[in-house]
Scaffold this active site. Structure first.
Site, PDB file in Angstrom:
ATOM      1  N   CYS A  75       0.850  -1.200   0.000  1.00  0.00           N
ATOM      2  CA  CYS A  75       0.000   0.000   0.000  1.00  0.00           C
ATOM      3  C   CYS A  75       0.882   1.245   0.000  1.00  0.00           C
ATOM      4  O   CYS A  75       1.202   1.817   1.045  1.00  0.00           O
ATOM      5  CB  CYS A  75      -0.927  -0.012   1.213  1.00  0.00           C
ATOM      6  SG  CYS A  75      -2.161   1.309   1.178  1.00  0.00           S
ATOM      7  N   THR A 329     -26.525   2.106  11.556  1.00  0.00           N
ATOM      8  CA  THR A 329     -27.539   1.931  10.514  1.00  0.00           C
ATOM      9  C   THR A 329     -28.392   3.185  10.419  1.00  0.00           C
ATOM     10  O   THR A 329     -28.564   3.903  11.406  1.00  0.00           O
ATOM     11  CB  THR A 329     -28.438   0.718  10.814  1.00  0.00           C
ATOM     12  OG1 THR A 329     -29.378   0.545   9.742  1.00  0.00           O
ATOM     13  CG2 THR A 329     -29.208   0.893  12.111  1.00  0.00           C
ATOM     14  N   GLU A 406     -23.419   3.553   1.517  1.00  0.00           N
ATOM     15  CA  GLU A 406     -23.647   2.193   2.012  1.00  0.00           C
ATOM     16  C   GLU A 406     -22.494   1.272   1.631  1.00  0.00           C
ATOM     17  O   GLU A 406     -22.102   0.385   2.404  1.00  0.00           O
ATOM     18  CB  GLU A 406     -24.975   1.668   1.472  1.00  0.00           C
ATOM     19  CG  GLU A 406     -26.172   2.425   2.015  1.00  0.00           C
ATOM     20  CD  GLU A 406     -27.477   2.082   1.309  1.00  0.00           C
ATOM     21  OE1 GLU A 406     -28.544   2.351   1.902  1.00  0.00           O
ATOM     22  OE2 GLU A 406     -27.441   1.552   0.178  1.00  0.00           O
TER      23      GLU A 406
END
Length: 435
Positions: A75, A329, A406
Site C-alpha cells: 500500500c 444503521t 452504504e
C-alpha cells in the site's frame, strides 16, 4: 445502511488532526469516512491515541512499524504517508533503505507482521516468547502497542484498496456542496471525487432487483427462524460448509505485477513477499488448525480486558470503533427506507471472521450464502485477504443498487472485522504466554 445529515466541521477537524505535519495527506481516507461521522469520530480518536498519544513505543518507531504493515500489502498510499511521518519524528533515514537497515528489535517484528497480515491463526505463544526474551527484547506493553499498530494499518490498507483510493493521489481533495439524495431526508457531508463512476455514486440506485431480492430473503429468513430448532452440531457443520465453500471462491487477480513494477517498490521492507493468505480450509480437506470459537475467546469477554490492562485504555477506543461499525444503521438500503439491515450486517461481519477461521457458535452460516451473492463474497474476500489486487473498478462492480455511502459502510465493516480477527488471535497467544 444509508445516510444522515451531519455538520462537515467534524470532517474538516479530523483532516487537520490526522498527521498535521503531513498537510492533510490522508484526505482521501477522511473524505470517505466523512460519510459516516458517527464512525469517523472513534476512528480518529483511536488513530490519534495509537500514533500520537501516550504509549510505550517512541513516535518514530510507531510510524516505522506502520510503514512495515502497509508494505505487507504493497500500500504505497499509506507507506508514503508513514515515511514522511517517520522522518518528521526524527527517524533515522538509513532505516528507509529497507528492513535490513533497522535495529534488530524492529527486524524481529517481521514474523508477527507477516502472520498477522496473512495467516493470523498461526500466531502462537512461542512467537510472543521469542519477542520478549533475549537481547533487544520487547516488553509485553511494547508488543501489544506494536501489534495494535500492525493490525490497524493492515486493516486500513484493506479500506484504502477496497474503496479504490488512488495510491498516487496524496493531494488534497476538494470539499464540494453536492449531496447524496435520500428519501429519508439525509445527505452526505461530502462527495468524493477519487472513486467516482459508481452507478450508485449520486445516490440514485440503478434499476433492477438486487435490493428487492435481498430484502425478500431477509424476510424469509426472519419468518423461518421462529419455527427452526437447529442443534449445535448442525450449526457447526454449516460453518464448516461455508468455510469450505469460501475456499473455492476465486479472488480478484490484479495486473499490477505484485510487488514488482510499482513506482515505490516496497520489497525492501518485506521478507518473503511470496507469503500470502492461504484459505483456512480447502475443499475436500480438513482444517489443519482447530476452529477459533468466538465463545471460547471473544473480544467482549477476553480480548478487551487484556488489551486495556497491557496498553492503557486503547481497548475502550477499539471497542467503541468495533461497535459503531457493526451497529451503525440509518434503516435504508438502496432506495428503500425503514429497513432493518441487522441481518445483512451480521452476515458481512461473520463472513469476514469465517475467512479467518473464527466461528460464532450461535450463528447459522447458511444466512451468509442466502444474503451475500458471489460477486460480493469475492469482493469481501479480496479486500480482506488480497487488498493489493483490488481496484476502483472492482469496488464499482459490486452492490450496484446500493448508495455510495452504504458501500463505504460495508468496507468499513471489512476494516473493523478484519482488525478484530487479527487482534483476537494475537491476544489469545499473549494470554497463553502469560498464563
Amino acid at each position: 445502511m444509508g445516510q444522515i445529515v451531519r455538520n462537515t466541521q467534524l470532517y474538516i477537524d479530523s483532516v487537520n488532526q490526522f498527521y498535521p505535519c503531513q498537510e492533510r495527506a490522508l484526505n482521501h481516507v477522511n473524505q470517505l469516512m466523512a460519510y459516516h461521522p458517527l464512525y469517523q469520530e472513534p476512528f480518529v480518536q483511536t488513530q490519534e491515541f495509537v500514533m500520537q498519544g501516550d504509549g510505550p513505543l517512541p513516535y518514530d518507531q510507531r510510524h516505522y512499524i506502520a510503514l512495515l504493515a502497509a508494505a505487507r500489502h504493497q500500500c504505497t498510499y499509506l507507506a508514503e504517508v508513514e515515511t514522511q511521518e517517520f522522518l518528521s519524528c526524527g527517524g533515522e533515514k538509513a532505516w528507509l533503505q529497507g528492513l535490513d537497515f533497522a535495529p534488530k528489535k524492529i527486524r524481529d517484528l517481521d514474523e508477527i507482521n507477516q502472520l498477522l497480515a496473512h495467516r493470523p491463526w498461526m500466531i502462537s505463544k512461542e512467537h510472543i516468547l521469542k519477542l520478549t526474551t533475549g537481547n533487544d527484547s520487547w516488553s509485553l506493553a511494547e508488543v501489544v502497542h506494536a501489534i495494535t499498530i500492525l493490525a490497524h494499518f493492515h486493516a486500513l490498507s484493506s479500506f484504502v484498496f477496497g474503496c479504490g483510493i488512488s495510491q498516487q493521489s496524496t493531494q488534497s481533495l476538494r470539499l464540494n456542496s453536492s449531496r447524496e439524495s435520500l428519501k429519508s431526508g439525509g445527505s452526505s457531508p461530502v462527495q468524493s471525487t477519487t472513486p467516482a463512476g459508481s452507478p450508485s455514486h449520486n445516490g440514485s440506485p440503478i434499476a433492477g432487483g438486487e435490493v428487492e431480492n435481498l430484502m425478500r430473503k431477509m424476510r424469509t429468513i426472519s419468518e423461518s427462524k421462529s419455527s427452526q430448532d437447529i442443534t449445535c452440531e448442525e450449526l457447526a457443520r454449516r460453518f464448516e460448509s461455508e468455510a469450505t465453500e469460501s475456499a473455492s471462491i476465486s479472488t480478484i487477480h490484479s495486473s499490477s505485477g505484485g510487488f514488482l513494477g510499482r513506482e515505490n517498490d516496497l520489497t525492501r521492507f518485506v521478507n518473503d513477499p511470496a507469503f500470502t493468505y492461504q484459505d483456512f480450509t480447502k475443499r475436500g480437506e480438513a482444517a489443519e488448525v482447530p476452529t477459533f470459537r468466538i465463545q471460547d475467546y471473544s473480544w467482549d469477554d477476553h480480548g478487551y480486558s487484556l488489551l486495556n490492562r497491557l496498553y492503557n485504555d486503547v481497548g475502550k477506543l477499539l471497542d467503541k470503533k468495533f461497535k459503531v461499525a457493526y451497529d451503525m444503521t440509518y434503516y435504508t438500503m438502496g432506495g428503500k427506507t425503514n429497513v432493518d439491515t441487522s441481518m445483512f450486517r451480521r452476515a458481512v461481519w461473520n463472513y469476514i471472521h469465517c475467512l479467518f477461521g473464527i466461528r460464532h457458535d450461535d450463528y447459522d452460516y447458511r444466512e451468509v450464502n442466502e444474503l451475500l451473492d458471489g460477486n460480493l463474497k469475492q469482493y469481501i474476500k479480496s479486500v480482506c485477504c488480497y487488498p493489493e489486487r483490488v481496484s476502483k473498478q472492482h469496488y464499482e462492480s459490486v452492490m450496484r443498487e446500493f448508495k455510495y455511502s452504504e458501500k463505504v459502510h460495508v468496507t468499513l465493516m471489512i476494516l473493523e472485522a478484519r482488525m478484530q480477527a487479527e487482534l483476537l488471535y494475537a491476544l489469545r497467544a499473549l494470554m497463553r504466554h502469560t498464563t
